[in-house]
Design a protein around this motif. Structure first.
Motif, PDB file in Angstrom:
ATOM      1  N   PHE A 130      35.781  40.584  33.177  1.00 54.11           N
ATOM      2  CA  PHE A 130      35.647  41.435  34.355  1.00 54.11           C
ATOM      3  C   PHE A 130      36.224  40.724  35.568  1.00 54.11           C
ATOM      4  N   GLU A 155      35.960  42.865  42.273  1.00 52.81           N
ATOM      5  CA  GLU A 155      35.789  44.310  42.185  1.00 52.81           C
ATOM      6  C   GLU A 155      34.811  44.721  41.095  1.00 52.81           C
ATOM      7  N   GLY A 156      34.572  43.838  40.148  1.00 55.10           N
ATOM      8  CA  GLY A 156      33.627  44.148  39.086  1.00 55.10           C
ATOM      9  C   GLY A 156      34.182  45.030  37.992  1.00 55.10           C
ATOM     10  N   LYS A 157      35.463  45.282  37.997  1.00 56.49           N
ATOM     11  CA  LYS A 157      36.057  46.160  36.987  1.00 56.49           C
ATOM     12  C   LYS A 157      36.353  45.390  35.703  1.00 56.49           C
ATOM     13  N   HIS A 216      25.124  38.281  39.384  1.00 54.16           N
ATOM     14  CA  HIS A 216      26.327  39.009  38.971  1.00 54.16           C
ATOM     15  C   HIS A 216      26.336  39.023  37.451  1.00 54.16           C
ATOM     16  N   MET A 232      28.054  44.627  35.840  1.00 56.28           N
ATOM     17  CA  MET A 232      29.397  45.016  35.418  1.00 56.28           C
ATOM     18  C   MET A 232      29.362  45.399  33.939  1.00 56.28           C
ATOM     19  N   ALA A 281      27.693  40.394  33.833  1.00 58.28           N
ATOM     20  CA  ALA A 281      28.792  40.988  33.059  1.00 58.28           C
ATOM     21  C   ALA A 281      28.250  41.326  31.679  1.00 58.28           C
ATOM     22  N   PHE A 313      36.153  39.531  39.035  1.00 61.89           N
ATOM     23  CA  PHE A 313      34.878  39.221  39.678  1.00 61.89           C
ATOM     24  C   PHE A 313      34.664  40.000  40.966  1.00 61.89           C
ATOM     25  N   ARG A 323      23.951  42.816  40.542  1.00 63.51           N
ATOM     26  CA  ARG A 323      25.230  43.529  40.430  1.00 63.51           C
ATOM     27  C   ARG A 323      25.621  43.541  38.955  1.00 63.51           C
ATOM     28  N   THR A 330      33.130  50.300  36.460  1.00 68.25           N
ATOM     29  CA  THR A 330      33.018  49.492  37.676  1.00 68.25           C
ATOM     30  C   THR A 330      31.654  48.818  37.672  1.00 68.25           C
ATOM     31  N   SER A 331      31.418  48.031  38.665  1.00 72.03           N
ATOM     32  CA  SER A 331      30.117  47.363  38.727  1.00 72.03           C
ATOM     33  C   SER A 331      29.101  48.286  39.381  1.00 72.03           C
TER      34      SER A 331
END
Length: 910
Positions: free
Chosen positions: A718, A722-724, A779, A860, A781, A720, A858, A888-889
């Motif tokens: 991912f 934008e979280g996409k 964060h 992702m 993922a 970082f 957050r 997206t996140s």
């Protein structure tokens, strides 16, 4: 007893016979060692003297001892006086199931051997051999030995590749290599992957050298250790250390892959480590053998600034004011030789750095720290240092027993002998006297190979300006006449350092221990900072290094040119330092020598923001390179990259304490993904890296581009910021184009299945500001774990260092001596009616933790939509605050009530 039984399956027409030695005690087989006994072997292409043969052989459950005899009447090899040692002793000790040691010595004990005690690496745990993962095989005539992995029958080390040479001033040992994938053998500015070439291991004062496999291009460190990968599978790897501090040349051959050691003093002492759990695991074993490495103080992880050219105190005041005005965080200065009185060690220039003003500046700007440069020399003449050092006999002496005289920045100097056991007392006294002048926090050790502007010993000339020109390698040391080989492309081994026959304490010659000079100075300085100053995690920045240096300080890569090639190779240099067991390391951001440019400096800040040790430093011969000297654009780059560094700094620091003194931090990507062949060689082995297991960084390291191709190991990644989701696990093409504008951080990717934590670093000036609010954002993922017709299950895992003040060792000590890591588990179950997201905290029963707050999570990797319901662990519905598009996140603001807030501070058992 030892029972030798012929194995008929291995008998062939060439007359070779193999036997199996089974060690039996009281009827129980406790260890099986395959010993090969052969009558002949192939003729080698290169001419060599005669071989050795096994004369006697003794095998026990954990040791093999053999005597070897030379098979010819020759008495000298290569040079008059270079006696061939005709009787050798082979000792092979099996320490545990994954480690063994091989020693070849002269039977009568000639040749210097590193003691098996502090401060050198040695086996600290009892022998424990139960089910070894290796076999040792011995060939009687001509003699050779090999180490074979049992699980795959792959040969890891085999000395039959060329005859053994063992003489007074020259030893040579060659082994085959299972694969060409070799890493280590430092120090040098070179690709991480060691290819065909001749590599010098000899610490001396080198300037901006790039090593392309030519002799004499090594650098400041003495690191005769390599990590080797194997054919049998990505889980198999090994490390080989040559436990010897003398000058060496390592030759790597191709087709077939072989490695030759050439050394000129000491003994052959090999320590071999195996792993069947991947290369990172074998490095952990190696680092544990070294005694582990130590983290530095938290402030040392912050941004540092330096320049050879800050000629007065006002320069430091100006630079600090500029950084504060522009919002670029700054935690420390390292003071170059400008602060000294005529460049003399332990002095301060009282005109340009008035002690009272210097003390006031240092005190008033705390928590900014200051670390002055200190050399391993004192100026000759009538001074208290010369008198006290001479009386205590702590100076290196020449071959005649007189004080050796060299030339460094202050002029004629004497070199301190840090091998002398009395050095701690007097070195502590001198540093204590210096600290009374101004209150420094750490120490910077430079020129400690030791460097010398003369070749060996300076001639007797009054004009010091002529000394280096008159002695720059033109005069050969007569002592070297008996050396048939000298590592490096030098006129003399004395080049840019002390004489090889200079004498240390106990009449030990420098040629026997040269690689340890800097290490011993670092150790003595560590004692001063820790035991006298009371610094629990001392900051010592050193240049010269060897195996074990990571126990005592921080390494920077020395003098490097301000160009794109050095930028690229510094990443490899830091990854190599991690292999060597010195994870707290870095290179000069923007380069040291030559004029840097805005673009180069900006790209260097993007990479340097992730160096474990991040410092901008350069020479007065080049243009100034503080960000402000380039204007607003560069200031913005430095601010953006360094503020991001500070936002992840506590997570970065936690990597050191999670590792418990072993393993890598700034990591070659293949250490996490050893099965991906694209990652084993250039370009991807050098121009991208990982922090721990979690973050992948793919910086731009070439000019005039803003996109690059990166390689993504086979999992989901991912982006970082934008979280996409950037690339999925099932995509066959693992190479992808990455955008990297100049005014942003380097591209950063979070690995699926992992969690990191960050802080809000807005307006942060030093690491101390990060302690004002111990609030973190998680964060996450997510990695897809399971999928059915009714639900999709995701998961991720992370770790938080749960202390309230990372800057205060009274808190951090709980992590250093015990366990303060809180594990975080995030699971998400995706159903047609919504998403159930569970966040759990877990810790060991005996772990220590202090309160922290999680402000938001957050996520992702979920398929999020703006009105989809989120259900917490108690299935009470909440709304996702930000959720706009697929992949997206999802940002969940917890906004806890006071009661919830208290719960979020207290990790619960899983």
């Amino acid at each position: 007893m030892v029972d030798l039984v012929q194995n008929p399956r291995k008998t062939n027409s060439s007359g070779r016979q193999r036997f199996i030695a089974t060690v039996v005690f009281f009827g129980v087989v406790v260890l099986w060692i395959s010993i090969v006994i052969e009558a002949s072997k192939e003729i080698h292409a290169l001419p060599r003297p005669q071989d050795y043969a096994v004369e006697t052989l003794d095998v026990t459950p954990t040791r093999i001892v053999a005597t070897l005899s030379y098979l010819s009447n020759e008495t000298m090899y290569g040079a008059k006086g270079n006696e061939i040692y005709r009787k050798l002793k082979l000792t092979i000790d099996m320490h545990n199931d994954y480690e063994l040691r091989v020693r070849l010595t002269d039977e009568s004990g000639k040749g210097y051997e590193l003691p098996n005690e502090e401060p050198y690496p040695y086996e600290r745990t009892p022998v424990d051999v139960k089910n070894p993962t290796y076999d040792v095989r011995i060939v009687r005539n001509p003699f050779s030995f090999s180490v074979v992995r049992r699980a795959t029958n792959e040969t890891l080390f085999d000395s039959s590749a060329a005859p053994l040479i063992f003489s007074k001033n020259y030893m040579e040992l060659t082994t085959t290599l299972p694969t060409p994938y070799l890493y280590g053998l430092g120090e040098r500015t070179h690709s991480l992957h060691m290819k065909r070439g001749e590599y010098t291991i000899w610490a001396y004062d080198v300037y901006c050298a790039i090593d392309i496999g030519q002799p004499g291009k090594g650098a400041y460190g003495h690191q005769p250790v390599y990590l080797g990968l194997e054919k049998g599978g990505s889980q198999y790897s090994h490390v080989v250390l040559l436990r010897n501090l003398s000058p060496q040349e390592v030759v790597i051959h191709e087709r077939p892959s072989r490695l030759t050691y050439k050394l000129v003093a000491g003994i052959i002492d090999l320590k071999i480590f195996l792993s069947d759990e991947g290369p990172e695991k074998v490095l952990e074993r190696y680092h544990e053998y070294l005694g582990g490495w130590r983290p530095s103080a938290f402030w040392a992880m912050g941004n540092q600034q330096s320049r050879w050219g800050y000629k007065k105190l006002d320069d430091y005041k100006r630079v600090l004011a500029d950084f504060r005005r522009d919002g670029i965080p700054l935690d420390g200065f390292t003071l170059d030789i400008d602060y000294m009185d005529k460049m003399k060690t332990f002095t301060v220039d009282e005109v340009n750095f008035p002690p009272n003003e210097l003390t006031k500046f240092v005190t008033e700007n705390h928590p900014v720290r200051f670390a002055p440069i200190v050399g391993p020399v004192v100026k000759t003449g009538d001074s208290s240092w010369v008198r006290e050092g001479t009386e205590a006999n702590i100076f290196i002496r020449n071959g005649s027993g007189q004080l050796l005289q060299g030339l460094v920045w202050p002029g004629k100097v004497h070199f301190v002998d840090f091998f002398n056991p009395n050095i701690t007392k007097i070195w502590t006294k001198w540093l204590s006297q210096m600290r009374k002048i101004f209150p420094f926090t750490g120490v910077w050790l430079d020129m400690n190979e030791p460097a010398n502007f003369c070749a060996g010993e300076c001639p007797e000339y009054e004009d010091e300006r002529l000394l280096s020109m008159l002695s720059a390698g033109s005069k050969k040391n007569p002592f070297l006449a008996e050396f048939p080989f000298q590592p490096g492309d030098f006129t003399t081994l004395d080049y840019s350092t002390v004489s090889v026959n200079a004498k240390h304490y106990g009449d030990v010659l420098d040629v026997e221990v040269h690689g340890g000079n800097g290490y011993m100075q670092t150790r003595a300085t560590y004692h001063f900072l820790k035991e006298v100053m009371g610094e629990p995690l001392p900051f010592i920045l050193f240049r010269a290094n060897t195996f074990g240096s990571g126990r005592f300080g921080v390494h920077w890569l020395g003098d490097g040119a301000s160009n794109w090639l050095t930028l690229r190779l510094y990443t490899a240099g830091i990854m190599s330092s991690n292999i060597f067991g010195i994870p707290m390391s870095g290179g000069d951001i923007c380069g040291f020598s030559q004029d840097t440019t805005l673009e180069l400096c900006a790209r260097w800040y993007q990479v340097g923001a992730f160096y474990p040790y991040a410092r901008n430093h350069n020479t007065h011969w080049a243009r100034a390179q503080e960000p402000q000297t380039f204007g607003p654009k560069m200031v913005e780059v430095a601010k953006t990259t360094m503020l991001f560094r500070y936002s992840i700094l506590k997570w970065m620091y936690s990597l050191f304490f999670r590792a418990k003194g072993k393993g890598t931090i700034f990591r070659a990507v293949f250490l996490n993904f050893p099965g991906e062949e694209e990652l084993l060689t250039a370009p991807f082995v050098d121009d991208q890296f990982m922090l721990g297991e979690e973050l992948l960084i793919t910086p731009i390291v070439h000019s005039n581009i803003e996109v690059r191709q990166a390689y993504f190991p086979k999992t989901t990644w991912f982006e970082f910021h934008e979280g996409k989701r950037f690339i999925g696990e099932k995509e066959s093409n693992r190479k992808a184009t990455v955008q990297a504008p100049l005014n942003a951080t380097a591209p950063i990717f979070l690995r699926a299945g992992y969690i990191i934590y960050t802080q809000n670093a807005t307006n942060v000036q030093t690491t101390a500001d990060l302690e004002l609010d111990n609030t973190f954002a998680l964060h996450v993922a997510l990695q897809r774990l399971k999928e059915t017709s009714e639900f999709i299950e995701y998961g991720a895992y992370g770790r938080i260092m749960a202390v309230s003040n990372y800057s205060d060792y009274s808190h951090v000590r709980k992590c250093d001596e015990g366990d303060c890591i809180v594990k975080v588990f995030v699971n998400a179950t995706y159903r047609s009616d919504g998403v159930i997201l569970t966040v759990r905290f877990s810790m060991a029963n005996n772990a220590y933790y202090e309160p922290f707050r999680v402000s938001h999570v957050r996520v992702m990797g979920l398929d999020c939509f703006s009105k989809r319901q989120f259900r917490g662990a108690n299935r009470q519905p909440r709304r996702l605050q930000i959720a706009t598009a697929r992949d997206t996140s999802c940002l969940l603001y917890t906004s806890p009530s006071p009661r919830d807030r208290q719960k979020s501070r207290m990790p619960s058992s899983a």
